[in-house]
Design an enzyme around this catalytic site. Structure first.
Site, mmCIF file in Angstrom:
data_model
loop_
_atom_site.group_PDB
_atom_site.id
_atom_site.type_symbol
_atom_site.label_atom_id
_atom_site.label_comp_id
_atom_site.label_asym_id
_atom_site.label_seq_id
_atom_site.Cartn_x
_atom_site.Cartn_y
_atom_site.Cartn_z
ATOM 1 N N SER A 144 0.885 -1.266 -0.142
ATOM 2 C CA SER A 144 0.145 0.110 -0.113
ATOM 3 C C SER A 144 0.986 1.345 0.040
ATOM 4 C CB SER A 144 -0.875 0.046 1.438
ATOM 5 O OG SER A 144 -0.034 0.015 2.514
ATOM 6 N N HIS B 159 -3.329 -3.944 -5.102
ATOM 7 C CA HIS B 159 -3.649 -3.644 -3.796
ATOM 8 C C HIS B 159 -5.049 -3.728 -3.545
ATOM 9 C CE1 HIS B 159 -3.954 -0.106 -0.529
ATOM 10 N NE2 HIS B 159 -3.557 -1.221 -0.100
ATOM 11 N N GLU C 109 -6.543 -1.498 -6.297
ATOM 12 C CA GLU C 109 -6.004 -0.497 -7.074
ATOM 13 C C GLU C 109 -4.754 -1.252 -7.756
ATOM 14 O OE1 GLU C 109 -5.767 3.632 -4.296
ATOM 15 O OE2 GLU C 109 -4.464 2.055 -3.537
ATOM 16 N N ASN D 251 -4.648 6.074 -0.277
ATOM 17 C CA ASN D 251 -3.828 6.681 0.605
ATOM 18 C C ASN D 251 -3.247 7.904 0.292
ATOM 19 O OD1 ASN D 251 -4.160 4.221 2.015
ATOM 20 N ND2 ASN D 251 -2.381 3.369 1.806
#
Length: 600
Positions: free
Chosen positions: A434, A455, A467, A505
């Site tokens: 991540s 991800h 992702e 993130n």
């Protein structure tokens, strides 16, 4: 009754709303529905007429839903009077100003009201960006000036931020707080700071999303899908900007940047470009998205609507999958693939750990059976597809390997070097990292074109987002393979490049970090901020609840990576976060983080 015991301000039976745009019209509606007489004022005849038409339409819907009687509807409609003359506010007990975010315009309204309204009338501004204290000091009676910030749509959103300056009387604050409660809202005290609580956090996040879109790092649809599906948010950030109004958002950000100097608040140029083009969002019928018409929330197709596949290559066949790791994420990924019909080899450092991963899947499937979401036959078939192993050699014949080991680059690079020696030619090698660079994993192999980021989000069986992270060396057919696999396992893939934080993130953690800074500055408590974001933005969790779930140590590590990658001081982890981690207060897993939890 002892008249001296009566409150200094009445119960505000008559309220004037100055500015009948979308927000003003919404506020006027909830006031009329609460039984108050409402005076709607706007310099535009069209706006005044449309406010009446909006109330008629909304109450007609409530009548159809049998939430109002015919008589109740008629009484509500009668309570709203509209005017284009500010002097119509003369009889009001409270005036709520919601004109455009321009200080000179707001000041002209307030100074004019000084000559019109009663001495006991409270003057409230709906601003979330301009200095309320300065506005109050330039009026005749600063003690009666207060901030009353509703959230859009006012009819639905439960939060109202009540903002007092150092000059505001406690009686005025109490009166508008009581009003908010009578409207079914939660009044949240806030100090005079640009953005207040909720928007102080929200707008930096929205601005970053706009900048991410502008840089072509990810598409409009992928950015919004990532935040909806990866964080459980009710809307993606670009859709929220369209709802707020792109011109309004830009004005708020300009005010925030002027007062904070924080680069996160410097408006992304695309906001100015769209605003100058008249593409201000839903109210204009077009912004980041195209809508059915002005004021419509229905998105229609445009040149960006379809997901454009950059790959023309055919995906590679995937008959069997390998998962490396035995923790919660690895077990969840094993479950996802096995439920979708793939034979799955799960490898760990010992057979015991690999079996434990399969047992964790078995327990999850059993819960689904008990809830009626899965048949016993499907549970047994899923488990039969899972083969635990204690050696990477068991992955020699799979077509796709997904690693979910510790978030340590040295560990991952060593693993990929081993997979390079063991896996068959043409096998796709995916990392679930991540925050670490996928290219570093790829360069540990002799076949970097076969390496890609995949991800998943925790818990993998429930979260729909994946992702897909391409490096500059990832092959087109590898990218096509992973997208095809995501569709097979019923996940929503979004594409992004190989940079820190990817989409989710990179947008989420600066927002969380800014929440911590807000607490550091003693502006608001974690509890108040959590309430603001849940009630004001519709988020499923407040930032501090989320930090405690993720783990403060994990959050700090991600924020450190973002800071190193982008070299932006505004991304530096808040010192308070670092101090809590050093003290061992890591969130739910230790029983204490920003909140305290009962120890199991």
């Amino acid at each position: 009754m002892d008249q001296s015991a009566a409150p200094a301000y009445p119960l505000l039976p008559t309220v004037a709303v100055v500015g009948l745009g979308t927000m003003g019209t919404g506020i006027a509606e909830i006031l009329a529905r609460s039984g108050r007489d409402v005076i709607g004022i706007d310099i535009s005849d069209t706006a005044a007429r449309e406010a009446t038409e909006s109330l008629e339409a909304s109450t007609a819907r409530l009548l159809e839903q049998q939430r109002l009687t015919v008589q109740q509807r008629q009484e509500i409609i009668k309570r709203l009077r509209v005017s284009t003359d500010l002097r119509a506010a003369a009889e009001a007990d409270l005036v709520i100003e919601v004109v455009p975010e321009n200080y000179s315009l707001k000041l002209s309204v307030f100074t004019a009201l000084d000559e019109i309204v009663k001495p006991t009338t409270i003057l409230a501004t709906g601003t979330n960006a301009l200095p309320i204290t300065k506005l109050a000091t330039e009026t005749a009676h600063p003690e009666r000036v207060v901030g009353l910030h509703f959230f859009h749509p006012a009819q639905a959103m439960k939060l109202v931020e009540v903002v007092s300056s150092v000059l505001t009387s406690p009686e005025a604050v109490e009166a508008v707080s009581r009003l908010a409660r009578e409207l079914g809202k939660e009044p949240l005290p806030a100090g005079d700071r640009t953005g207040l609580v909720a928007d102080g956090l929200l707008f930096g996040y929205l601005n970053q999303a706009a900048a991410m879109y502008e840089s072509r790092y990810a598409t409009r649809d992928d950015i919004d899908a990532a935040m909806r599906l990866g964080c459980g948010l009710p809307m993606g950030p670009l859709a929220v900007l369209d709802l707020i109004g792109i011109d309004t958002a830009r004005t708020v950000l300009e005010a925030m940047y002027e007062r904070t100097g924080d680069r996160l608040h410097a408006p992304a140029p695309v906001l100015g470009q769209l605003a100058e083009a008249g593409m201000t969002g839903r109210k204009a019928g077009r912004g980041f998205y195209t809508y059915q018409g002005r004021g419509s929330g229905t998105v229609v197709g445009d040149e960006q609507a379809a997901v454009v596949e950059s790959d023309t290559a055919e995906p590679r066949p995937v008959a069997a999958v390998g998962v490396v790791g035995s923790g919660t994420m690895a077990s969840g990924i094993v479950e996802v693939f096995a439920k979708a019909g793939y034979p799955v080899v799960v490898t760990a450092r010992s057979e015991q750990k690999a079996v434990a991963a399969r047992d964790r899947v078995a327990a999850s499937l059993e819960r689904s059976v008990k809830k009626g979401r899965l048949s016993a036959g499907d549970r047994d078939a899923t488990l039969a597809r899972i083969v635990p192993a204690d050696s990477l050699d068991a992955l020699s014949d799979v077509n796709l390997v997904v690693e979910a080991v510790a978030e340590d680059l040295a560990v991952k690079r060593q693993l990929f070097a081993s997979l390079d020696q063991i896996c068959r030619p043409g096998a796709v090698l995916a990392t679930t990292t991540s925050s670490l660079p996928v290219i570093a994993c790829a360069r540990a192999t002799s076949r970097p074109a076969d390496v890609i980021g995949m991800h998943f989000f925790n818990p993998a069986p429930a979260m729909k987002l994946v992702e897909i992270v391409r490096t500059v060396l990832t092959g087109d057919d590898v990218h096509a393979t992973v997208r095809a696999v995501c569709r097979t396992v019923r996940k929503h893939p979004v594409d992004c490049g190989d940079r820190a934080g990817f989409i989710v993130n990179a947008l989420l953690f600066p927002y969380l970090n800014n929440a911590v800074k807000m607490v550091e500055e003693h502006y608001a408590t974690p509890e108040a901020i959590d309430t603001a974001m849940k009630l004001g933005a519709g988020y499923p969790m407040g930032p501090f609840e989320l930090l405690d779930v993720v783990g403060l140590d994990v959050s700090l590590a991600i924020e450190d990576v973002l800071h190193r990658e982008f070299r932006d001081e505004s991304l530096a982890p808040a010192p308070l976060l670092r101090q809590l981690v050093a003290a061992g207060c890591l969130g739910r897993k230790t029983g204490r983080g920003f909140h305290e939890y009962a120890r199991r």
